[in-house]
Write a protein that holds these residues in place. Structure first.
Motif, PDB file in Angstrom:
ATOM      1  N   TYR A 283       0.021   2.059   9.064  1.00 53.34           N
ATOM      2  CA  TYR A 283       0.716   1.237   8.080  1.00 53.34           C
ATOM      3  C   TYR A 283       0.874  -0.210   8.540  1.00 53.34           C
ATOM      4  CZ  TYR A 283       1.737   5.676   5.808  1.00 53.34           C
ATOM      5  OH  TYR A 283       1.617   6.890   5.188  1.00 53.34           O
ATOM      6  N   GLU A 284       1.099  -0.390   9.831  1.00 56.64           N
ATOM      7  CA  GLU A 284       1.241  -1.759  10.364  1.00 56.64           C
ATOM      8  C   GLU A 284      -0.071  -2.528  10.194  1.00 56.64           C
ATOM      9  OE1 GLU A 284       2.098  -3.982  14.625  1.00 56.64           O
ATOM     10  OE2 GLU A 284       2.737  -1.896  14.367  1.00 56.64           O
ATOM     11  N   ILE A 285      -1.173  -1.893  10.554  1.00 63.63           N
ATOM     12  CA  ILE A 285      -2.491  -2.540  10.412  1.00 63.63           C
ATOM     13  C   ILE A 285      -2.822  -2.776   8.942  1.00 63.63           C
ATOM     14  CG2 ILE A 285      -4.970  -2.164  10.749  1.00 63.63           C
ATOM     15  CD1 ILE A 285      -4.178  -0.671  13.372  1.00 63.63           C
ATOM     16  N   ALA A 286      -2.514  -1.781   8.105  1.00 61.46           N
ATOM     17  CA  ALA A 286      -2.794  -1.918   6.670  1.00 61.46           C
ATOM     18  C   ALA A 286      -2.059  -3.114   6.087  1.00 61.46           C
ATOM     19  CB  ALA A 286      -2.414  -0.632   5.936  1.00 61.46           C
ATOM     20  N   ASN A 287      -0.806  -3.307   6.495  1.00 62.86           N
ATOM     21  CA  ASN A 287      -0.028  -4.448   6.004  1.00 62.86           C
ATOM     22  C   ASN A 287      -0.651  -5.775   6.421  1.00 62.86           C
ATOM     23  OD1 ASN A 287       2.277  -4.039   4.340  1.00 62.86           O
ATOM     24  ND2 ASN A 287       3.219  -2.858   5.998  1.00 62.86           N
ATOM     25  N   LYS A 288      -1.091  -5.852   7.681  1.00 63.65           N
ATOM     26  CA  LYS A 288      -1.705  -7.096   8.162  1.00 63.65           C
ATOM     27  C   LYS A 288      -3.013  -7.388   7.431  1.00 63.65           C
ATOM     28  CE  LYS A 288       0.354  -6.962  12.793  1.00 63.65           C
ATOM     29  NZ  LYS A 288       0.112  -6.744  14.237  1.00 63.65           N
ATOM     30  N   ILE A 289      -3.793  -6.364   7.190  1.00 60.65           N
ATOM     31  CA  ILE A 289      -5.077  -6.562   6.485  1.00 60.65           C
ATOM     32  C   ILE A 289      -4.824  -6.968   5.044  1.00 60.65           C
ATOM     33  CG2 ILE A 289      -7.154  -5.387   5.654  1.00 60.65           C
ATOM     34  CD1 ILE A 289      -7.121  -3.759   8.226  1.00 60.65           C
ATOM     35  N   ARG A 290      -3.808  -6.365   4.430  1.00 62.74           N
ATOM     36  CA  ARG A 290      -3.511  -6.740   3.049  1.00 62.74           C
ATOM     37  C   ARG A 290      -3.157  -8.223   2.965  1.00 62.74           C
ATOM     38  NH1 ARG A 290       1.456  -5.145  -1.051  1.00 62.74           N
ATOM     39  NH2 ARG A 290       0.563  -6.232  -2.799  1.00 62.74           N
ATOM     40  N   GLN A 291      -2.341  -8.682   3.903  1.00 61.98           N
ATOM     41  CA  GLN A 291      -1.938 -10.088   3.895  1.00 61.98           C
ATOM     42  C   GLN A 291      -3.130 -11.018   4.088  1.00 61.98           C
ATOM     43  OE1 GLN A 291       1.100 -10.373   6.913  1.00 61.98           O
ATOM     44  NE2 GLN A 291       2.384  -8.821   5.931  1.00 61.98           N
ATOM     45  N   ALA A 292      -4.098 -10.558   4.885  1.00 54.88           N
ATOM     46  CA  ALA A 292      -5.250 -11.414   5.191  1.00 54.88           C
ATOM     47  C   ALA A 292      -6.367 -11.291   4.167  1.00 54.88           C
ATOM     48  CB  ALA A 292      -5.791 -11.064   6.585  1.00 54.88           C
ATOM     49  N   HIS A 293      -6.568 -10.089   3.646  1.00 50.26           N
ATOM     50  CA  HIS A 293      -7.748  -9.833   2.805  1.00 50.26           C
ATOM     51  C   HIS A 293      -7.417  -9.432   1.368  1.00 50.26           C
ATOM     52  CE1 HIS A 293     -10.422 -10.040   6.329  1.00 50.26           C
ATOM     53  NE2 HIS A 293      -9.478  -9.379   6.976  1.00 50.26           N
ATOM     54  N   GLY A 294      -6.163  -9.122   1.081  1.00 51.05           N
ATOM     55  CA  GLY A 294      -5.790  -8.851  -0.310  1.00 51.05           C
ATOM     56  C   GLY A 294      -5.611  -7.399  -0.664  1.00 51.05           C
ATOM     57  N   GLY A 295      -6.232  -6.487   0.052  1.00 47.52           N
ATOM     58  CA  GLY A 295      -6.078  -5.075  -0.304  1.00 47.52           C
ATOM     59  C   GLY A 295      -6.756  -4.184   0.709  1.00 47.52           C
ATOM     60  N   VAL A 296      -6.265  -2.933   0.825  1.00 48.16           N
ATOM     61  CA  VAL A 296      -6.833  -2.008   1.809  1.00 48.16           C
ATOM     62  C   VAL A 296      -6.522  -0.572   1.381  1.00 48.16           C
ATOM     63  CG1 VAL A 296      -4.749  -2.134   3.232  1.00 48.16           C
ATOM     64  CG2 VAL A 296      -6.898  -1.434   4.273  1.00 48.16           C
ATOM     65  N   SER A 297      -7.465   0.328   1.643  1.00 53.95           N
ATOM     66  CA  SER A 297      -7.226   1.757   1.415  1.00 53.95           C
ATOM     67  C   SER A 297      -6.709   2.389   2.698  1.00 53.95           C
ATOM     68  CB  SER A 297      -8.519   2.455   1.001  1.00 53.95           C
ATOM     69  OG  SER A 297      -8.865   2.142  -0.318  1.00 53.95           O
ATOM     70  N   VAL A 298      -6.014   3.506   2.530  1.00 53.87           N
ATOM     71  CA  VAL A 298      -5.459   4.232   3.676  1.00 53.87           C
ATOM     72  C   VAL A 298      -5.901   5.686   3.589  1.00 53.87           C
ATOM     73  CG1 VAL A 298      -3.343   5.002   4.793  1.00 53.87           C
ATOM     74  CG2 VAL A 298      -3.460   2.711   3.826  1.00 53.87           C
TER      75      VAL A 298
ATOM     76  N   PRO B 173      -5.988  16.232  -0.906  1.00 56.40           N
ATOM     77  CA  PRO B 173      -7.341  15.855  -1.350  1.00 56.40           C
ATOM     78  C   PRO B 173      -7.332  14.846  -2.479  1.00 56.40           C
ATOM     79  CG  PRO B 173      -7.219  18.221  -0.995  1.00 56.40           C
ATOM     80  CD  PRO B 173      -5.815  17.691  -0.857  1.00 56.40           C
ATOM     81  N   ASP B 174      -6.371  14.985  -3.410  1.00 57.82           N
ATOM     82  CA  ASP B 174      -6.327  14.061  -4.550  1.00 57.82           C
ATOM     83  C   ASP B 174      -6.066  12.630  -4.104  1.00 57.82           C
ATOM     84  OD1 ASP B 174      -6.758  15.953  -6.626  1.00 57.82           O
ATOM     85  OD2 ASP B 174      -4.704  16.648  -6.380  1.00 57.82           O
ATOM     86  N   VAL B 175      -5.083  12.467  -3.212  1.00 56.69           N
ATOM     87  CA  VAL B 175      -4.755  11.120  -2.725  1.00 56.69           C
ATOM     88  C   VAL B 175      -5.894  10.573  -1.890  1.00 56.69           C
ATOM     89  CG1 VAL B 175      -3.162   9.752  -1.334  1.00 56.69           C
ATOM     90  CG2 VAL B 175      -2.288  11.597  -2.739  1.00 56.69           C
ATOM     91  N   ARG B 176      -6.413  11.412  -1.009  1.00 53.88           N
ATOM     92  CA  ARG B 176      -7.515  10.968  -0.153  1.00 53.88           C
ATOM     93  C   ARG B 176      -8.705  10.519  -1.000  1.00 53.88           C
ATOM     94  NH1 ARG B 176     -12.893  12.993  -0.012  1.00 53.88           N
ATOM     95  NH2 ARG B 176     -13.843  12.068   1.804  1.00 53.88           N
ATOM     96  N   ASN B 177      -9.076  11.322  -2.013  1.00 53.83           N
ATOM     97  CA  ASN B 177     -10.214  10.953  -2.869  1.00 53.83           C
ATOM     98  C   ASN B 177      -9.958   9.651  -3.614  1.00 53.83           C
ATOM     99  OD1 ASN B 177     -11.593  13.218  -2.093  1.00 53.83           O
ATOM    100  ND2 ASN B 177     -10.999  14.444  -3.865  1.00 53.83           N
ATOM    101  N   ALA B 178      -8.720   9.481  -4.072  1.00 53.18           N
ATOM    102  CA  ALA B 178      -8.383   8.263  -4.809  1.00 53.18           C
ATOM    103  C   ALA B 178      -8.451   7.039  -3.910  1.00 53.18           C
ATOM    104  CB  ALA B 178      -6.990   8.393  -5.421  1.00 53.18           C
ATOM    105  N   GLN B 179      -7.942   7.187  -2.683  1.00 58.65           N
ATOM    106  CA  GLN B 179      -7.969   6.065  -1.737  1.00 58.65           C
ATOM    107  C   GLN B 179      -9.406   5.726  -1.340  1.00 58.65           C
ATOM    108  OE1 GLN B 179      -5.298   4.136  -0.145  1.00 58.65           O
ATOM    109  NE2 GLN B 179      -4.332   4.847  -2.023  1.00 58.65           N
ATOM    110  N   VAL B 180     -10.210   6.752  -1.083  1.00 56.42           N
ATOM    111  CA  VAL B 180     -11.616   6.530  -0.726  1.00 56.42           C
ATOM    112  C   VAL B 180     -12.362   5.868  -1.872  1.00 56.42           C
ATOM    113  CG1 VAL B 180     -13.807   7.727  -0.310  1.00 56.42           C
ATOM    114  CG2 VAL B 180     -11.779   8.335   1.010  1.00 56.42           C
ATOM    115  N   LYS B 181     -12.034   6.278  -3.108  1.00 54.61           N
ATOM    116  CA  LYS B 181     -12.738   5.727  -4.269  1.00 54.61           C
ATOM    117  C   LYS B 181     -12.494   4.231  -4.417  1.00 54.61           C
ATOM    118  CE  LYS B 181     -15.350   7.147  -7.717  1.00 54.61           C
ATOM    119  NZ  LYS B 181     -15.993   5.896  -8.042  1.00 54.61           N
TER     120      LYS B 181
ATOM    121  N   SER C 188      -9.947   4.128 -10.628  1.00 53.27           N
ATOM    122  CA  SER C 188     -10.633   5.132  -9.822  1.00 53.27           C
ATOM    123  C   SER C 188     -10.758   6.426 -10.596  1.00 53.27           C
ATOM    124  CB  SER C 188      -9.843   5.391  -8.536  1.00 53.27           C
ATOM    125  OG  SER C 188      -8.641   6.060  -8.844  1.00 53.27           O
ATOM    126  N   ASN C 189     -11.500   7.363 -10.019  1.00 52.05           N
ATOM    127  CA  ASN C 189     -11.631   8.677 -10.633  1.00 52.05           C
ATOM    128  C   ASN C 189     -10.280   9.364 -10.727  1.00 52.05           C
ATOM    129  OD1 ASN C 189     -14.315   8.607 -11.126  1.00 52.05           O
ATOM    130  ND2 ASN C 189     -14.935   9.750  -9.311  1.00 52.05           N
TER     131      ASN C 189
END
Length: 777
Positions: free
Chosen positions: A175-190, A197-205, A474-475
């Motif tokens: 979560y710490e890394i995800a927050n830093k990447i979001r601030q720098a790049h605008g968005g990130v999947s986790v 499986p539903d959340v994982r598939n949605a995040q991967v998509k 997403s799907n």
């Protein structure tokens, strides 16, 4: 008899091993593939389902079972491979036999689960020697990597290239890394192994569709999740393996780094965050696809003796008879069993081998929440109490009570992760044969709760780490469209299991509590409300006139919902129409107005259509024009005495035209008879005179204590067809048609001297029995 073919397809990542196994599976009439992760089983289940149809494919994991009657091809977690005799059996990532936690489970399947026609093992070259020792005649197929893998050095988190995955080994780091990447790049999947499986598939998509260009993941990504990743960056090479924090082995680094570059596209690996570099030795190991030969694998005896508890413990602890086996000790199920066997209640209930076997099965319930053994075994003991009780079932009421706590809403990501781990435990138990009362219903309920939690978690991850980035779709959102966000038959808007609003006519009224929830949920909702609006308009355009209703205050209802209102215009017979709609229906305003106008004209024609007919009589004389004016002014009736002078001088052809239009001559009135005119006339006149009435005058007469109407009120009632009359000092407000009907009936019975006429009310009795004159005031 033909010997079973046993082979192993070995090689580094990105060699197409899984693809070749699926091809082989589909060449047989039936078969199974065991995967190391539930997510992998689900991913390949979904893939093959599209190839051969959903009726032919089954999914079996600890927490989920989808087994169609005609299922031929099974996709399972290794632990959940069923006992069926399959023609083809494949086990993926067999090098996990050397894994401390689960290795003995993989070894057990390698030893005991073989296909009738072919058995295939997939994995790293590191397992080759052990596999050969187990099966000396095995055919080994070595597959080279399809693309190159190169070290790219250190990159700051703010300067990571697109299409990169960042590997972390704790939730806090993720979560710490995800927050830093979001601030720098605008968005990130986790992506984490703990996600459903539903959340994982949605995040991967999100990542696969280019909605975000970075993904932060735990080492679960190394076990074959197929992502289009160009770069892998390690934020650390230390992980907690359940017992201690340790450094990743070179093989583990290689397995994870190998996720970069898929098929023929080259991949790159490097470091980021607090990890400044990798050793030259580890870089060389990865780039040259080296591997550390596995010398021994974990094993545990699977032929257990349930005659008594000591026999069971001894059989579990049986020593390995092969030098390449490490006896597995202190596995979680063994620990749970030992704790429960020290309990007096449990010991008393173990009265036969079947109960002991059931206790062992219960101990194999995974502790997805990773609680202390003492806490988990308390739960297992309670379940055991139910299983050995009279009903020998876990009661549905107890399960429902526990599920209520899990269903309690939260927006905290950590709490949602914990709740999903809890629901996975219930899902595991629900699929244990006939252990649970109302088994099938509870399976569905548990699955629905997990889905709801998944939706919320996905939304919160989006809200936290993606926000409004790149117009997400997403799907998972498509699944929402079909099953999660609904407009029910009563026009209530359902978001999951929550009713969050209602469609009132052409306006969506959404609860403020939901609007203030989070950006992403509202974004999803808006898309679906627009979709529902289009559906509703299509339904509206094709609706029948009987679906509409006109109220006395001008309100127009469609299927009992307010959609518009009639307003005063310069002519009584042509009111304005005001449509009520919100932004979702704004594009359809003209269509709505057109349909309502068409319906109004239909009602007008059906109820007081004679108005238009008499206006079309050709070349009327001045006398006819005067009569027509009086009839039109009152929308179809007038007092005879008011037009007697003009009516008297009408030409015969003019009288004929009026009669052809339906004009009737009564004692007091000239009028057109029409069943629906009574109420529709009230609506039009009430609007024109700006709402004297709040409700329709539905009765034919009203007895009055005194006549206290103002001149204006009296005039409005008159034009609606209700006249104030006086008879024998009593006052009544009477509908003109009804008055004519009573007088006509009374005249007929008196003329014929009939005595069979029974008055229905006081007014009829008064007119029949009284000789008093009827005075219209």
């Amino acid at each position: 008899m033909k010997l079973t073919k046993i082979s192993a397809t070995l090689g580094p990542t990105n060699t197409g091993k899984t693809f070749s196994a699926i091809e082989k599976l589909l060449s047989y009439s039936n078969g199974v593939i065991g995967f190391p992760l539930r997510l992998l089983a689900r991913e390949n289940f979904d893939y093959v389902k599209k190839q051969v149809g959903e009726d032919c494919v089954a999914l079996v994991t600890g927490e989920e079972k989808i087994i169609p009657k005609e299922a031929k091809y099974f996709f399972c977690t290794v632990e959940s491979i069923p006992d069926n005799n399959f023609d083809f059996v494949a086990i993926d990532e067999v090098q996990l036999c050397s894994d401390y936690e689960r290795g003995h489970l993989f070894t057990e399947k390698i030893l005991n689960k073989k296909g009738k026609k072919e058995t295939m093992f997939l994995g790293s070259l590191s397992i080759e020697n052990v596999i050969k020792k187990i099966y000396p005649e095995i055919l080994i197929k070595k597959k080279p990597r399809l693309s190159n893998l190169s070290y790219c050095g250190y990159k700051n988190l703010t300067r990571l290239p697109n299409r990169s995955a960042i590997i972390a080994f704790s939730l806090i780091d993720v979560y710490e890394i995800a927050n830093k990447i979001r601030q720098a790049h605008g968005g990130v999947s986790v992506v984490m192994g703990a996600l459903s499986p539903d959340v994982r598939n949605a995040q991967v998509k999100l990542f696969e569709d280019g909605k975000v260009d970075h993904i932060v993941a735990t080492d679960a990504i190394g076990l074959g999740l197929n992502l289009n990743i160009k770069n892998i960056f390690f934020s650390s090479i230390k992980k907690f393996d359940g017992h201690r924090e340790r450094k990743l082995t070179y093989d583990e680094i290689s397995q994870i780094a190998g996720r970069a570059g898929r098929y023929l596209n080259d991949g790159f690996f490097g470091t980021t965050g607090n990890l400044k570099s990798l050793s030259q030795e580890s870089i060389s190991f990865v780039e040259n696809y080296k591997y550390t030969e596995i010398q021994k694998v974990y094993w545990r005896n699977s032929l257990l003796n349930f005659s008594n508890k000591n026999s069971l413990l001894n059989s579990i602890n049986k020593k390995a008879d092969k030098s390449y086996f490490i006896q597995k000790k202190n596995a979680s199920d063994q620990r749970f069993l030992r704790i429960l066997l020290e309990d007096d209640f449990v010991n008393k209930k173990i009265i036969n081998p079947l109960i002991l076997k059931k206790l062992w099965e219960l101990c194999r319930t995974p502790d997805y929440s990773r609680e202390l053994d003492e806490f988990h075994t308390r739960f297992l003991k309670k379940v055991f109490e139910f299983l050995v009780d009279k009903k020998k079932m876990i009661p549905a009421s107890w399960v429902d009570d526990k599920l209520k706590n899990i269903k309690k809403k939260t927006a905290k990501i950590s709490e949602l992760n914990h709740k999903i781990s809890q629901i996975r435990k219930w899902s595991f138990l629900a699929f244990k044969g006939d252990w649970m009362e109302n088994n099938y219903l509870l399976q569905q309920k548990i699955k629905a709760i997990e889905f709801d939690l998944s939706i919320t978690l996905h939304s919160q991850l989006i809200n936290e780490f993606v926000g409004e980035f790149k117009g997400l779709k997403s799907n998972f959102d498509k699944t929402l469209e079909k099953s999660f966000i609904k407009l029910d038959t009563k026009n209530f808007v359902q978001f999951g299991r929550e009713t969050i609003g209602k469609l009132q006519g052409f306006r969506f009224i959404v609860n403020h509590s939901f609007k203030n929830n989070n950006i992403y949920n509202n974004k999803i909702l808006k898309k679906h409300l627009a979709f529902f609006a289009k559906q509703k308009i299509d339904e509206f355009k094709n609706s029948k006139s009987s679906d509409f209703d006109f109220k006395v205050n001008g309100e127009i209802l469609w299927k009992k919902n307010l959609i518009a209102k009639l307003l005063k215009n310069s002519e009584i017979s042509n009111p304005k129409i005001k449509v009520f709609f919100d932004d979702f229906f704004s594009n359809y305003k003209k269509e709505i107005e057109l349909r309502i106008r068409k319906c109004f004209e239909h009602y007008f024609s059906q109820n007081i259509g004679f108005i238009k007919k008499i206006n079309l009589i050709g070349k009327p004389s001045s006398n006819l024009r005067a009569v027509i004016y009086s009839l039109v002014e009152n929308l179809g009736h007038c007092k005879r005495e008011n037009v007697a002078h003009y009516y008297k001088y009408l030409k015969s052809d003019e009288l004929k035209s009026l009669r052809e239009c339906g004009l009737q001559t009564g004692v007091f009135f000239l009028f057109f008879k029409s069943k629906g005119a009574k109420l529709f006339r009230q609506t039009l006149i009430n609007i024109f005179f700006e709402k004297l009435l709040s409700n329709f005058l539905e009765k034919n007469y009203y007895a009055l204590k005194k006549s206290s109407f103002s001149k204006k009120e009296k005039e409005i009632y008159r034009r609606m067809g209700f006249y104030l009359i006086k008879i024998s000092k009593k006052h009544y407000l009477v509908y003109f048609e009804y008055l004519e009907k009573i007088i006509k009936k009374n005249f007929y019975y008196k003329k014929k001297k009939l005595k069979t006429y029974t008055p229905k009310n006081n007014l009829e009795r008064l007119i029949l029995e009284s000789n008093s004159k009827i005075i219209i005031l």
